[in-house]
Every structure is written in C-alpha cells, then in structure tokens.
Write a protein that holds these residues in place. Sequence first.
Motif, PDB file in Angstrom:
ATOM      1  N   LYS A  95      16.987 -27.268  41.418  1.00  0.00           N
ATOM      2  CA  LYS A  95      16.116 -27.225  40.272  1.00  0.00           C
ATOM      3  C   LYS A  95      16.420 -26.052  39.537  1.00  0.00           C
ATOM      4  O   LYS A  95      17.260 -25.744  39.147  1.00  0.00           O
ATOM      5  N   ARG A  96      15.421 -25.315  39.274  1.00  0.00           N
ATOM      6  CA  ARG A  96      15.631 -24.390  38.312  1.00  0.00           C
ATOM      7  C   ARG A  96      15.557 -22.921  39.120  1.00  0.00           C
ATOM      8  O   ARG A  96      15.812 -21.953  38.251  1.00  0.00           O
ATOM      9  N   GLY A 107      17.070 -28.494  34.253  1.00  0.00           N
ATOM     10  CA  GLY A 107      16.276 -27.758  35.551  1.00  0.00           C
ATOM     11  C   GLY A 107      16.486 -28.939  36.560  1.00  0.00           C
ATOM     12  O   GLY A 107      15.541 -28.688  37.456  1.00  0.00           O
TER      13      GLY A 107
END
Length: 157
Positions: A107-108, A32
Amino acid sequence: MQNKPKGLDADWVRYLLKYMGGANVRIYRATGGRVLGNLRVPPTFKPVPLLLLDHVGRKSGKAFTTPLVYLRDGDDLVVVASQGGRPTNPAWFYNLMATPETTVQIKRDVLAMRARRASAEEKARIWPKLVELYADFDSYASWTDRDIPVVILEPRA
C-alpha cells in the motif's frame, strides 16, 4: 510435469508480462495500492495481496521494481519466484540473491527487508499456505522441471 498452456514460453509473453508489470507498478504507486494492490483471479476472485519489490540488477546495477503476490508469515513476507511456470527463474530472484538488502512497498508503507531463499523445510511448511492464497502456484510448479524458489523477506532493523 503437467501440460502447460501452449505459447507460455514465447518471447511475446515475456514482453507482455514485463510491460504489464511496469504499468502495475506505476498505478500501484500513484494510488498507494488502492488500485492494483490486490490481484483477483477466477474462479473465486478472492483478493490476493500484491507488494512492490525493489531490486538492483546484478549485472547492470540498475534499480527495478516488480509487483508480486505475497504471503505474511509472522513478521516475514514470502514471495515466490514462479515466473508463471516458465523454465527459468525470474531475474528479480537472481538480483535479490546477489543483493539481498531491499525494500518493498505494501500500500503506502515502504519496508526495509533482507531476502533469503527458504530452506527445503521452510518451503515444505509454507508451500501449502502459498497455494491456499494463490492456487496457480501449484499449476506453475507442475509446468516446470525446476524447483521454484520461495523467498523469505525478513525485516531489517
């Protein structure tokens, strides 16, 4: 044009970057973005944010993902088609110009975006911010005769 490091345009460098990029994508996705979500470059080692850019091959129709340094500019994200100062634009740039609807992962978070090339005026405004973020962009620009494209990724509704 300044002298660039010898061998930068060699085929083995292109292949190395391709495989390193693929490993970066796999690790970024698996964690992530906790690992390889930032690039740390000497001499300051300050974190430079990376995103994963999805794009579709303009000839093959195949899906690709490329890790790139990015800059936030209001609601937009900005990426640079520098390819380390190599003499040609990266394939992802041509792919985005052919199919500008894309997604990025930060990131996620996966975000729906639309890509376009920055105008000369936009590039002039944004370039100093890009160099402040990642000083190597100035080196790359000095190593090539091409006008390095700046790409603006705008959120899609």
